[in-house]
Scaffold this active site. Structure first.
Site, PDB file in Angstrom:
ATOM      1  N   ASP A  62       0.106  -4.295  -3.910  1.00  0.00           N
ATOM      2  CA  ASP A  62      -1.074  -3.428  -3.981  1.00  0.00           C
ATOM      3  C   ASP A  62      -0.696  -1.977  -3.716  1.00  0.00           C
ATOM      4  O   ASP A  62      -1.262  -1.307  -2.840  1.00  0.00           O
ATOM      5  CB  ASP A  62      -2.127  -3.897  -2.984  1.00  0.00           C
ATOM      6  CG  ASP A  62      -3.501  -4.083  -3.636  1.00  0.00           C
ATOM      7  OD1 ASP A  62      -3.568  -4.072  -4.879  1.00  0.00           O
ATOM      8  OD2 ASP A  62      -4.497  -4.260  -2.909  1.00  0.00           O
ATOM      9  N   SER A  66       0.832  -1.196   0.000  1.00  0.00           N
ATOM     10  CA  SER A  66       0.000   0.000   0.000  1.00  0.00           C
ATOM     11  C   SER A  66       0.874   1.258   0.000  1.00  0.00           C
ATOM     12  O   SER A  66       1.592   1.515  -0.969  1.00  0.00           O
ATOM     13  CB  SER A  66      -0.967  -0.026   1.187  1.00  0.00           C
ATOM     14  OG  SER A  66      -1.939   0.986   1.073  1.00  0.00           O
ATOM     15  N   HIS A 125      -7.618  -5.537  -0.540  1.00  0.00           N
ATOM     16  CA  HIS A 125      -6.399  -4.807  -0.182  1.00  0.00           C
ATOM     17  C   HIS A 125      -5.745  -5.363   1.072  1.00  0.00           C
ATOM     18  O   HIS A 125      -4.523  -5.363   1.203  1.00  0.00           O
ATOM     19  CB  HIS A 125      -6.739  -3.326   0.019  1.00  0.00           C
ATOM     20  CG  HIS A 125      -5.552  -2.414   0.091  1.00  0.00           C
ATOM     21  ND1 HIS A 125      -4.545  -2.413  -0.858  1.00  0.00           N
ATOM     22  CD2 HIS A 125      -5.197  -1.456   1.007  1.00  0.00           C
ATOM     23  CE1 HIS A 125      -3.634  -1.508  -0.543  1.00  0.00           C
ATOM     24  NE2 HIS A 125      -3.999  -0.922   0.591  1.00  0.00           N
TER      25      HIS A 125
END
Length: 410
Positions: free
Chosen positions: A277, A254, A332
């Protein structure tokens, strides 16, 4: 290197929080038992983070050099020998991390703390703390995860010098008596404030922190003494000449995925990067041409969108390896630990689980990452058996992305 992360969309927590304040919650005698629906672990602790599948047991130790905000604070993982009854560190070592998550979600700390404690309070990590290392470290992974909800540093007491002398005559403790622990929490966007300048500043800071951590580990590898502010029992001299400093990668999820790109641009010692991600928003695109190392993007099926994929594709190169795959059925939060600590119903409601078995998803992510690292770090292992995964060749993988990107945008 990482600190506790997890800016998760815990919608149920807000529902529970709202219910706990309402008369309906009192009338129906709502209790913590409701949380057990779909989360059979709860406070019993039956939910757990699965142990690793590698050939070694894993040890860890925390290291802080320089106690101020300008210092370096990291958790180091290494191979070791352990016993079955070895003590495992708590997954959430301090309530302040719960407070940070509550602040991020804009909910009451005291109520949310009870909820988080019920769900995660007894969880432990699948490795041991400060155990003596075994053999040599084949690789050094400097991991920068998404922005943390809470972390801490120290300030000196007014009587610091006197207390330092007194402390030198006593057994070591985690927090030196001459220092005060100060917590830092998530920095929200202020009304009317532009988000990009703040997040761009933060991702540059995170990359600098990763580089400082790498420099510190290089010093440790050379045999230089290190003064750990946290005063753990770990002997860092045992790591002398244990790290292969020619084979260093940076990996993150992230916000940490953005840190991977920023770190590769700033530090050539990182030979390649794996971005899980990645949230590309914080990065200034002007740095893209200066990133010369191979990058592997491993995405979830549910998180990505056209704008983010377009930014990833701007890093495509005809000469430098850039790979991207998507794991089917993932969300996620399929990459961090949260996905293993809730049952199926609760996990999906909180968006911590996707449609795929989390163990299958993590196994694919690990194997594909190892194959990529072997290819670009010249590791002498058998990870190349998973080379097809790098190109998305598995029923649970998509080569590239599941997002339809308009050709005109490319």
């Amino acid at each position: 290197m990482f600190t506790f992360t997890g800016f998760v969309q815990l919608a149920l927590v807000k529902k529970i929080y709202d219910l706990s304040k309402s008369t309906a919650g009192v009338r129906h005698k709502w209790s913590w038992a409701a949380l057990a629906m779909g989360n059979t672990g709860g406070h019993t602790g039956s939910m757990r983070i699965p142990p690793g599948n590698g050939p070694h047991q894993v040890g860890c130790t925390d290291l802080m050099v320089g106690h101020t905000t300008e210092g370096t604070f990291l958790r180091l993982f290494y191979p070791c020998n352990t016993h079955e009854d070895s003590e495992r560190p708590e997954w959430i070592p301090s309530q302040e991390y719960f407070n940070g998550l509550a602040d991020f979600m804009k909910i009451n700390r005291s109520i949310s703390e009870r909820i988080f404690n019920y769900l995660f309070g007894l969880c432990t990590q699948p490795y041991v703390a400060s155990w003596p290392p075994k053999g040599s470290l084949l690789r050094l992974w400097s991991i920068g995860n998404e922005s943390a909800s809470a972390t801490f540093y120290f300030t000196e007491n007014a009587e610091a010098e006197q207390q330092k002398e007194q402390a030198s005559c006593k057994p070591p403790s985690v927090n030196p008596p001459h220092l005060n622990q100060q917590w830092m929490y998530h920095r929200p966007i202020k009304p009317g404030e532009s988000e990009f300048p703040l997040r761009n500043k933060q991702v540059k800071q995170r990359a600098d922190e990763c580089i400082r951590a790498l420099d510190l580990l290089i010093e440790i590898n050379s045999g230089s003494p290190v003064e750990n502010v946290l005063r753990t029992q770990f002997d860092f001299s045992t790591l002398e000449n244990c790290m292969d400093l020619c084979k260093i990668a940076i990996m993150g999820h992230s916000f940490g995925g953005a840190t991977v790109i920023e770190g590769l641009c700033k530090e050539g010692k990182f030979k390649c990067g794996v971005a899980l991600d990645a949230w590309m928003f914080p990065i200034d695109e002007e740095i893209f041409p200066r990133v010369k190392q191979p990058i592997f993007f491993i995405n979830s099926e549910k998180f990505q969108w056209v704008g983010n994929i377009l930014r990833i594709k701007k890093l495509d190169s005809a000469f430098i390896p850039r790979k991207m795959i998507t794991i089917r059925g993932t969300v996620h939060q399929s990459f961090p630990d949260f996905t293993f600590l809730t049952g199926n119903w609760l996990g999906k409601l909180l968006k911590l689980k996707g449609d795929i078995n989390p163990n299958v998803a993590m196994d694919l992510c690990n194997k594909a990452s190892l194959a990529f690292l072997q290819r670009h770090l010249s590791l002498e292992r058998d990870f190349n058996q998973w080379d097809p995964l790098i190109d998305g060749k598995d029923d649970n993988l998509i080569q590239g992305t599941n997002i339809t990107v308009p050709q005109s945008s490319i």
